[in-house]
Design a protein around this motif. Sequence first.
Motif, PDB file in Angstrom:
ATOM      1  N   ILE A 244       0.794  -0.993   0.121  1.00  0.00           N
ATOM      2  CA  ILE A 244      -0.042   0.140  -0.044  1.00  0.00           C
ATOM      3  C   ILE A 244       0.951   1.323  -0.006  1.00  0.00           C
ATOM      4  O   ILE A 244       1.032   1.865   1.035  1.00  0.00           O
ATOM      5  CB  ILE A 244      -0.926  -0.001   1.213  1.00  0.00           C
ATOM      6  CG1 ILE A 244      -1.420  -1.328   1.635  1.00  0.00           C
ATOM      7  CG2 ILE A 244      -2.159   0.916   0.831  1.00  0.00           C
ATOM      8  CD1 ILE A 244      -2.529  -1.959   0.324  1.00  0.00           C
ATOM      9  N   PRO A 245       1.421   1.517  -1.149  1.00  0.00           N
ATOM     10  CA  PRO A 245       2.573   2.519  -1.051  1.00  0.00           C
ATOM     11  C   PRO A 245       1.929   3.884  -0.675  1.00  0.00           C
ATOM     12  O   PRO A 245       2.457   4.953   0.000  1.00  0.00           O
ATOM     13  CB  PRO A 245       2.960   2.711  -2.554  1.00  0.00           C
ATOM     14  CG  PRO A 245       2.119   1.968  -3.347  1.00  0.00           C
ATOM     15  CD  PRO A 245       1.532   0.982  -2.441  1.00  0.00           C
ATOM     16  N   GLN A 246       0.770   4.450  -1.170  1.00  0.00           N
ATOM     17  CA  GLN A 246       0.152   5.589  -0.872  1.00  0.00           C
ATOM     18  C   GLN A 246      -0.255   5.575   0.851  1.00  0.00           C
ATOM     19  O   GLN A 246       0.250   6.709   1.287  1.00  0.00           O
ATOM     20  CB  GLN A 246      -1.034   5.809  -1.641  1.00  0.00           C
ATOM     21  CG  GLN A 246      -1.927   7.125  -1.384  1.00  0.00           C
ATOM     22  CD  GLN A 246      -3.162   7.269  -2.268  1.00  0.00           C
ATOM     23  OE1 GLN A 246      -3.460   6.148  -3.116  1.00  0.00           O
ATOM     24  NE2 GLN A 246      -3.964   8.218  -1.963  1.00  0.00           N
ATOM     25  N   GLY A 247      -0.636   4.534   1.479  1.00  0.00           N
ATOM     26  CA  GLY A 247      -0.901   4.642   2.809  1.00  0.00           C
ATOM     27  C   GLY A 247       0.658   4.775   3.271  1.00  0.00           C
ATOM     28  O   GLY A 247       0.661   5.392   4.540  1.00  0.00           O
ATOM     29  N   TYR A 248       1.680   4.025   3.048  1.00  0.00           N
ATOM     30  CA  TYR A 248       2.766   4.310   3.507  1.00  0.00           C
ATOM     31  C   TYR A 248       3.565   5.600   3.550  1.00  0.00           C
ATOM     32  O   TYR A 248       3.906   6.151   4.628  1.00  0.00           O
ATOM     33  CB  TYR A 248       4.020   3.353   2.851  1.00  0.00           C
ATOM     34  CG  TYR A 248       3.484   1.699   2.885  1.00  0.00           C
ATOM     35  CD1 TYR A 248       2.794   1.234   3.960  1.00  0.00           C
ATOM     36  CD2 TYR A 248       4.160   1.030   2.097  1.00  0.00           C
ATOM     37  CE1 TYR A 248       2.443   0.035   3.759  1.00  0.00           C
ATOM     38  CE2 TYR A 248       3.826  -0.511   1.903  1.00  0.00           C
ATOM     39  CZ  TYR A 248       3.018  -0.872   2.795  1.00  0.00           C
ATOM     40  OH  TYR A 248       2.766  -2.172   2.798  1.00  0.00           O
ATOM     41  N   LEU A 249       3.250   6.482   2.210  1.00  0.00           N
ATOM     42  CA  LEU A 249       3.676   7.881   2.298  1.00  0.00           C
ATOM     43  C   LEU A 249       2.977   8.641   3.125  1.00  0.00           C
ATOM     44  O   LEU A 249       3.546   9.567   3.832  1.00  0.00           O
ATOM     45  CB  LEU A 249       3.640   8.327   0.860  1.00  0.00           C
ATOM     46  CG  LEU A 249       4.621   7.592  -0.123  1.00  0.00           C
ATOM     47  CD1 LEU A 249       4.207   7.796  -1.543  1.00  0.00           C
ATOM     48  CD2 LEU A 249       6.041   7.923   0.207  1.00  0.00           C
ATOM     49  N   GLU A 250       1.435   8.275   3.198  1.00  0.00           N
ATOM     50  CA  GLU A 250       0.814   9.249   4.286  1.00  0.00           C
ATOM     51  C   GLU A 250       1.132   9.015   5.753  1.00  0.00           C
ATOM     52  O   GLU A 250       1.323   9.939   6.533  1.00  0.00           O
ATOM     53  CB  GLU A 250      -0.554   8.841   3.986  1.00  0.00           C
ATOM     54  CG  GLU A 250      -1.483   9.707   4.711  1.00  0.00           C
ATOM     55  CD  GLU A 250      -3.225   9.198   4.422  1.00  0.00           C
ATOM     56  OE1 GLU A 250      -3.798   9.652   5.199  1.00  0.00           O
ATOM     57  OE2 GLU A 250      -3.255   8.570   3.497  1.00  0.00           O
ATOM     58  N   THR A 251       1.372   7.871   5.928  1.00  0.00           N
ATOM     59  CA  THR A 251       1.732   7.564   7.354  1.00  0.00           C
ATOM     60  C   THR A 251       3.095   8.163   7.676  1.00  0.00           C
ATOM     61  O   THR A 251       3.444   8.922   8.780  1.00  0.00           O
ATOM     62  CB  THR A 251       1.831   6.160   7.524  1.00  0.00           C
ATOM     63  OG1 THR A 251       0.639   5.754   7.566  1.00  0.00           O
ATOM     64  CG2 THR A 251       2.193   5.889   9.083  1.00  0.00           C
TER      65      THR A 251
ATOM     66  N   PHE B 173       4.662  10.771   6.255  1.00  0.00           N
ATOM     67  CA  PHE B 173       4.487  12.240   6.342  1.00  0.00           C
ATOM     68  C   PHE B 173       3.980  12.815   7.568  1.00  0.00           C
ATOM     69  O   PHE B 173       4.521  13.526   8.237  1.00  0.00           O
ATOM     70  CB  PHE B 173       3.620  12.566   5.169  1.00  0.00           C
ATOM     71  CG  PHE B 173       3.399  14.235   5.093  1.00  0.00           C
ATOM     72  CD1 PHE B 173       4.040  15.047   4.726  1.00  0.00           C
ATOM     73  CD2 PHE B 173       2.133  14.729   5.475  1.00  0.00           C
ATOM     74  CE1 PHE B 173       4.179  16.357   4.763  1.00  0.00           C
ATOM     75  CE2 PHE B 173       1.725  16.255   5.632  1.00  0.00           C
ATOM     76  CZ  PHE B 173       2.789  16.791   5.309  1.00  0.00           C
ATOM     77  N   TRP B 174       2.893  12.403   7.755  1.00  0.00           N
ATOM     78  CA  TRP B 174       2.317  12.578   9.332  1.00  0.00           C
ATOM     79  C   TRP B 174       3.110  12.316  10.597  1.00  0.00           C
ATOM     80  O   TRP B 174       3.120  13.031  11.464  1.00  0.00           O
ATOM     81  CB  TRP B 174       0.689  12.099   9.340  1.00  0.00           C
ATOM     82  CG  TRP B 174      -0.107  12.727   8.452  1.00  0.00           C
ATOM     83  CD1 TRP B 174      -0.882  12.399   7.247  1.00  0.00           C
ATOM     84  CD2 TRP B 174      -0.489  14.065   8.596  1.00  0.00           C
ATOM     85  NE1 TRP B 174      -1.576  12.943   6.673  1.00  0.00           N
ATOM     86  CE2 TRP B 174      -1.616  14.266   7.426  1.00  0.00           C
ATOM     87  CE3 TRP B 174      -0.300  15.135   9.240  1.00  0.00           C
ATOM     88  CZ2 TRP B 174      -2.060  15.571   7.049  1.00  0.00           C
ATOM     89  CZ3 TRP B 174      -0.901  16.308   8.757  1.00  0.00           C
ATOM     90  CH2 TRP B 174      -1.866  16.510   7.882  1.00  0.00           C
ATOM     91  N   SER B 175       3.725  11.076  10.568  1.00  0.00           N
ATOM     92  CA  SER B 175       4.659  10.626  11.435  1.00  0.00           C
ATOM     93  C   SER B 175       5.623  11.656  11.831  1.00  0.00           C
ATOM     94  O   SER B 175       6.058  12.060  12.813  1.00  0.00           O
ATOM     95  CB  SER B 175       5.110   9.419  11.210  1.00  0.00           C
ATOM     96  OG  SER B 175       3.975   8.513  11.222  1.00  0.00           O
ATOM     97  N   LEU B 176       6.358  12.103  10.509  1.00  0.00           N
ATOM     98  CA  LEU B 176       7.774  12.925  10.615  1.00  0.00           C
ATOM     99  C   LEU B 176       7.417  14.120  10.988  1.00  0.00           C
ATOM    100  O   LEU B 176       7.928  15.028  11.816  1.00  0.00           O
ATOM    101  CB  LEU B 176       8.335  12.671   9.299  1.00  0.00           C
ATOM    102  CG  LEU B 176       9.020  11.630   8.989  1.00  0.00           C
ATOM    103  CD1 LEU B 176       9.895  11.833   7.397  1.00  0.00           C
ATOM    104  CD2 LEU B 176      10.209  11.464  10.058  1.00  0.00           C
ATOM    105  N   THR B 177       6.042  14.666  10.633  1.00  0.00           N
ATOM    106  CA  THR B 177       5.580  16.014  10.936  1.00  0.00           C
ATOM    107  C   THR B 177       5.328  16.092  12.425  1.00  0.00           C
ATOM    108  O   THR B 177       5.825  17.153  13.068  1.00  0.00           O
ATOM    109  CB  THR B 177       4.259  16.302   9.899  1.00  0.00           C
ATOM    110  OG1 THR B 177       4.650  16.234   8.959  1.00  0.00           O
ATOM    111  CG2 THR B 177       3.766  17.907  10.561  1.00  0.00           C
ATOM    112  N   ALA B 178       4.567  14.985  12.985  1.00  0.00           N
ATOM    113  CA  ALA B 178       4.250  15.169  14.244  1.00  0.00           C
ATOM    114  C   ALA B 178       5.585  15.129  15.173  1.00  0.00           C
ATOM    115  O   ALA B 178       5.618  15.624  16.206  1.00  0.00           O
ATOM    116  CB  ALA B 178       3.171  13.861  14.606  1.00  0.00           C
ATOM    117  N   LEU B 179       6.507  13.967  14.744  1.00  0.00           N
ATOM    118  CA  LEU B 179       7.675  14.174  15.300  1.00  0.00           C
ATOM    119  C   LEU B 179       8.456  15.254  15.577  1.00  0.00           C
ATOM    120  O   LEU B 179       9.056  15.624  16.678  1.00  0.00           O
ATOM    121  CB  LEU B 179       8.578  12.892  14.735  1.00  0.00           C
ATOM    122  CG  LEU B 179       9.661  12.314  15.354  1.00  0.00           C
ATOM    123  CD1 LEU B 179       9.305  11.686  16.797  1.00  0.00           C
ATOM    124  CD2 LEU B 179      10.434  11.391  14.631  1.00  0.00           C
ATOM    125  N   VAL B 180       8.679  15.702  14.408  1.00  0.00           N
ATOM    126  CA  VAL B 180       9.552  17.001  14.315  1.00  0.00           C
ATOM    127  C   VAL B 180       8.548  18.234  15.315  1.00  0.00           C
ATOM    128  O   VAL B 180       9.412  18.887  15.949  1.00  0.00           O
ATOM    129  CB  VAL B 180       9.570  17.650  13.045  1.00  0.00           C
ATOM    130  CG1 VAL B 180      10.492  18.848  12.885  1.00  0.00           C
ATOM    131  CG2 VAL B 180      10.579  16.847  12.022  1.00  0.00           C
TER     132      VAL B 180
END
Length: 806
Positions: free
Chosen positions: A767-774, A776-783
Motif C-alpha cells: 500500500i505505497p500511498q498509505g505508507y507515504l501518508e503515514t 509524512f504525518w509521523s515525521l511532521t508530528a515527530l518534528v
Amino acid sequence: MLCPVVKALLGHYRRYPLQLILVWLGLTLGVSLFVGVTAIAEHTRKSYEHGEKFFANPLPYHIRSDNIDQPVPFSLYIQLRRSGFSQCAPFASYRTTTLRGLNLLIIGVDPILSLSRPASIPGHSYLVIISQELAKREKLKNGDWMKTDSGVQLGPIQIDQKNLVYGSKVITALPLVQALKGNASLSVIACADMPYVQLKHLKSMLPEGINISRGHRSDIGSLTKAFLLNLNAMGMLSFMVGLFIFYQAISLSFIQRQPLVGMLRQAGVSGLELAKSLTIEIALLILVSCISGNILGMILANQFIPVVYSSLAHESSETYLWVAWNWRWGVSSLVLATVSASCACVWPLIRLLKSPSIRLTPKVSLIRFAGAEFAIQAVLAVILLLVAIAVYFLIKAACAGFIVPALILVSVGLITPYIVWKVFDLLSYTLKDVKRRWFFSDAAASMGYRGIATMAFLIALTANIGVETLVGSFRETTDRWLNERLAADLYVYSSPSSQSEMTDWLLRQAPVQSLWKRWERDIPSDQGLLQIVSTGQSHEELDTLTVKVAVPNFWELLHSQKSVMISESMSLKLDIRPGDVIQLPPPLGLDWKVAGIYYDYGNPFYQVMISEPLWHRLFGYNGNIVLNVTAKQDTSLDRLRNKFEQAFHLDEERVFDNKTIHQALMQTFDRTFAIAGKLGRLTLFIAVVGIFFATLAGEATRQKHMTLLRCLGVSGKELVVIGSIQLCIFGMISLLIAIPLGIALASLVIDIVIKQAFGWSIQLYLIPQGYLETAFWSLTALVAAGSIPILKLVLQAPMRSFRDSL
C-alpha cells in the motif's frame, strides 16, 4: 524513617512535574488501550453470539421446510428452546402493499422472544424500522405511522441510519408479523455455530419435511474471528508502546534523582529502605494509572463501538452501544500493569541502588549509562531474535504467528538505539568539520533520554505499517475473490421439490441469459462436518471456480473420472495436494483423486466439489440447491427479482443478487476492520506524545548545556533547527527500518496465523500511498513534538535560563 524518605523521593516531582505526567501517561495510555480493546472485543463477541446484528447476522444454520409453500411451525421453535438450543432465533416474513401501491416485505425479528402466543391486531404498537429510500418515497419521518392497503397501521416508524435495511424491506418485532399473517408460523429458524454433537442432536429433532442447512452468511462469522484476533493483537501492541514510554520516564526519573539518592545514602538511609520507598512510589503510580486507565479505556471503547458494528434494528442505539465496565478487565489490567511495570523498573532500580553513593552526589550526565544500557539491550535483542528464529522453525501452530512477530518487533526496537547511538558516536569522532562533529555528538548524547521513546515510536510505526499492509492485503484479496466467485447475477436458494418449476419459469424469462444449479449437502466425517457441492460442465461454472493449484486438464478429469476438487482450508489442514488419492466418508466411498484445490475464503469447514452426475448418482435429488442466474446486459435485476419473488411468494432469505452480496460483505469488512486503522494511528500518536514529553523533560535537564550554547552565540532559531533535524534523522531511520519490517511482519502473520487459524492463503499487497501518508504525518508530528519544547526554552532570555539552570 520510611515516611520521610518517601516524601523526599516524591518531592522530586514538584521540581519536574512534567516527568510525573510522562510516567503516569505512559502506563495510563497503555492500560486504557488494553481495557478499551478488551471491552470492544468482549462486547463484539457477545453481540455476535447472541445474534444482535441483522444484516451481518452470524447465524449460519437455517432451519427451513423442504417445500417453499410450507412454513416452519412455531411449535418447533418452542421445542428447540425447551431442549436447550438457546442459540436459535426465529424469523418470519409477510408481504403487503402500502396505500401508494408499493410492495413491502415485513421481516419479524426477535432473538429473545418469550414463549408466548402472538399478539392480535390492533392493540399493540411495535417499532418499525424502514430504509431511508422507503422513507423518502412514502414521505415518512420518525414517529409517523404507515398504512397498508388492508387498513393496518404500522408504527411508530424509525428511519434506519445504519444501512441495515435497504429497499422496500421493513424490520419489526416478530409478534406483529405473526399477527399480520394470522398464525404463528415462521419463515426460518436461524441458529449460531454449535458443536457437531449438538448439531447432530438438533437434526434428529427435526420432523419430516424440515431440514437444516448452512447459509452463505457464515463467511462473516469467520471474518469476525479474524477481526477479533487482529484486535487483541493491537491491544497488546498498544500496551507495549505505553510500557516503553513508562520505562523511559521512570528510568529518566531515577537518573535525575541520583544526587538526592546519594545524599540520602550518605545521611544513613539504607539501600533496603530506599528500595521500599521506591517500591511504594511505583505501587502508587501503578494504582493511579490503572484507575485512570480503566476510566479512559471505557470512554475509548464507547467511542469506538459504533465503528465496529451498527446497532440492532429494534433496539435503541443508546442502550445497545453502551459498554459497561467489567471488574475482570480491571483486575486483568492491574495484574498486567503491575507485572509489566515491575519488570520495567528492575534495571533502573538496580542501577540506582547498586551505584556507589560517592558517584551519585554530583550531577551525573545522562550519557554516562546510555552506552552500557544500549549495549545490554543489543545483546538482549540478538537473544530474542535467535529465539524468534527457533520458534519459527520448531513450532508449527497459529500461536507462533504472534510470538515470532512480537519477538522480532521487540528485538529490532531494542537494538535500534544502540545502532543509532554507535553511528552518531562514531561520526562525532571521524568527521573533520567541527560543527558536524558537534551535531552528531549532541545527537548521541540526547539518545540517553530519547532512546526509549524513539524505540516506542519505531515499534508503533512498524505495527501501523504492518496492520495497514495486513488489512489492505486481506481486503484486496477478498474483493478480487468475490469478483471472480460471484459470476452470477441472481442467486436463488430453492428446494428439491420446487427447483424444477423455478428453473422452467426463469428460463422462460427474456432477461435471463443462462442458469446453472449447485447442489449442497453436509455429511459427518472423522474431521468434522464435510460439505459436498456439485458443479456442472458449463464455462460459467468453470469461471466461478477460483483455482489455486490443479493437475493438468483438471476440469475434464473432474467430469470424466472419480475425482474431486477440495477447498484450500481442507488441503492445508489435512496436508492434501493435487494428484493425491483420498478416502471420503459414506456414501462417497474410497479412492477419490484430487484434481485440484480452490480458494474458499470464510469457509469454516471442509468442502469437496464433485461433478453433477456423480452427485445425483450418490444423493439423487436430495439436498440444498442454489440456482445461479445470469442476466442479459441492460437488464433490471430488481424488476426480475421482484417478479420472481411475487411469482413464488419467497422471503428475502432465499433470493440474493450479486451486487447485494458483494456490497454487504465488503461493507461488513470495511466496518469491521476500520477500528484496526484507528487503533494503529492512536498507538502511533501515543508514541509521538511519549517523544514529546521525553524531549520536554530531557531539554529541561539540558538547560545548562543549551544556555551555554546561546551565550556562545548560537541563536534560538539555530537551536530549534538543530533539534528538529536531529529528530527528523531519528524519524527517517525509524521509517527506513519500520516500512520493510512492517511488511515482513505482515507477511509472517499471513503465512502463519491466517493459514494455521483459518486455512487461507492471502496475497500480500503493498500500500505505497498509505505508507507515504503515514510517513509524512509521523515525521511532521515527530518534528513538531521535538521543536516545541526547545522553542519554549529558547524564548527565555539566555542569562535567565543560565541562572535557572544553576
